[in-house]
Design an enzyme around this catalytic site. Structure first.
Site, PDB file in Angstrom:
ATOM      1  CD  GLU A 126      13.967   9.438 -10.208  1.00 10.98           C
ATOM      2  OE1 GLU A 126      13.390   8.536  -9.586  1.00 10.98           O
ATOM      3  OE2 GLU A 126      13.864   9.592 -11.439  1.00 10.98           O
ATOM      4  CG  ASP A 163      17.087  12.920 -14.638  1.00  8.01           C
ATOM      5  OD1 ASP A 163      16.379  13.376 -13.712  1.00  8.01           O
ATOM      6  OD2 ASP A 163      17.580  11.774 -14.588  1.00  8.01           O
TER       7      ASP A 163
END
Length: 372
Positions: free
Chosen positions: A118, A53
């Site tokens: 994360e 991400d």
């Protein structure tokens, strides 16, 4: 996530690595593992972690489309994630490709992990995954994860992280008409709590100012991030809420700190509820001495390459904190020096030559730690 997973599966096939997808929470948040077995798979394995991400973008603020990986005439690659940290994940795979091409055998198994979330705390990825039987079966002994860029020749190397506390204070008080001077109002309590925490903030600022050896990761940071409450301007509200982002230095005793917050609430007049959106436990730092064989191997690679490093505490949060919490040593390192720090910024970029050099750096590091 599906296009990213498909891309990683293609990479695994081209590298001759095993490919597995795990779902520690739900099928929308996959954890992808690419595995290269070592010559002695009984030895604890090496985890090369990165995340799929990225943070949001504001395209109108960018010189080039943020997901185009546009490279200009100076060799700058503009892309969201070019520093944070798609570079590192691909450098890991590039280094593995180079090692295989050179016919270098590794004793320890390598696991290249790609986690889903994360940037929003890792709660649906690494946080859960490290407590599963699937993770235990990977037999991880050491983890390499992201660092940050350095505008100087010296590379930062991270061995610990501060604990993130997102704290709310809901202050109850005497309500009434705004023309009067009521006793024990929510506003008075808000002022007391704000003053105490801003005093602490200034104290930590002075530590940094007075000691050039300290970095931001060495102190506790305090920031007021939310204030809410009230109904209209002439009504004294029955309650007001404060939100703070606090990052506790690794030297802070957590029990003592919460007692201090509770004491301030009592001194403010009581009637204050403390709650947490996030409250991380103390996590031991990774040892960076001769007692840690992986650190010794990492440092040997750094010395062979004649790189200048500075060990420090990471100022933000990465998935390494979850790995360290279960007792596995972890080091954060992104091979990006002489590079402005642009993670989460508009026009995030990385020089192509810095990226390519990073593959060579990881090639040396991985060969050392996987053969220790």
């Amino acid at each position: 996530m599906e296009p990213c997973v498909e891309f990683l599966q293609q990479q695994a096939t081209s590298l001759g690595m095993e490919f597995k997808t795990y779902y520690p929470v739900n099928d929308k948040n996959p954890v992808v593992i690419l595995t290269l077995k070592g010559s002695d798979p009984t030895l604890p394995a090496i985890l090369l972690n990165s995340h799929m991400d990225v943070v949001p973008v504001f395209p109108e603020k960018w010189s080039h489309p943020p997901f185009s990986a546009y490279m200009d005439s100076d060799g700058k690659i503009f892309a969201r994630g070019s520093q944070d940290m798609k570079c590192v994940g691909m450098q890991f795979l590039g280094a593995i490709r180079a090692l295989k091409k050179d016919g270098i055998t590794l004793k320890r198994t390598l696991h290249a992990s790609f986690v889903p979330d994360e940037e929003v705390g890792g709660k649906l990825g690494m946080y859960k995954f490290v407590h599963t039987d699937d993770f235990k079966a990977l037999n991880v002994g050491f983890s390499l994860d992201e660092g940050i860029a350095s505008p100087t020749e010296t590379f930062p190397v991270f061995y610990a992280e501060r604990a993130i506390w997102h704290v709310y204070f809901k202050c109850y008080g005497t309500p009434g008409h705004g023309s009067l001077l009521h006793k024990n109002t929510a506003g008075e309590k808000v002022r007391y709590i704000v003053d105490k925490l801003m005093d602490l903030r200034r104290h930590e600022e002075k530590k940094l100012e007075n000691n050039p050896e300290l970095l931001i990761g060495d102190v506790t940071t305090v920031n007021l991030t939310k204030i809410s409450g009230g109904v209209q301007s002439n009504v004294v509200p029955p309650d007001l809420t404060l939100g703070f982002d606090i990052r506790l230095a690794v030297t802070v005793n957590h029990d003592d700190f919460i007692k201090q917050l509770e004491t301030w609430c009592t001194e403010a007049g009581g009637g204050i509820e403390i709650s947490f959106e996030q409250k991380e436990p103390p996590v031991p730092a990774t040892k960076i001495d001769e007692s840690n064989i992986y650190w010794g191997a990492f440092k040997s690679a750094i010395d062979d390459l004649k790189l200048s490093i500075r060990t420090q505490v990471f100022p933000g949060g990465t998935d390494s904190r979850y790995v360290r919490e279960i007792g596995i040593p972890a080091i954060g390192f992104s091979p990006m020096n002489n590079t402005p720090v642009l993670l989460h910024d508009h026009d995030e970029f990385l020089q192509a030559d810095v990226y390519l050099r990073g593959i060579d750096i990881f090639k040396k590091i991985i060969s050392k730690v996987a053969n220790v």
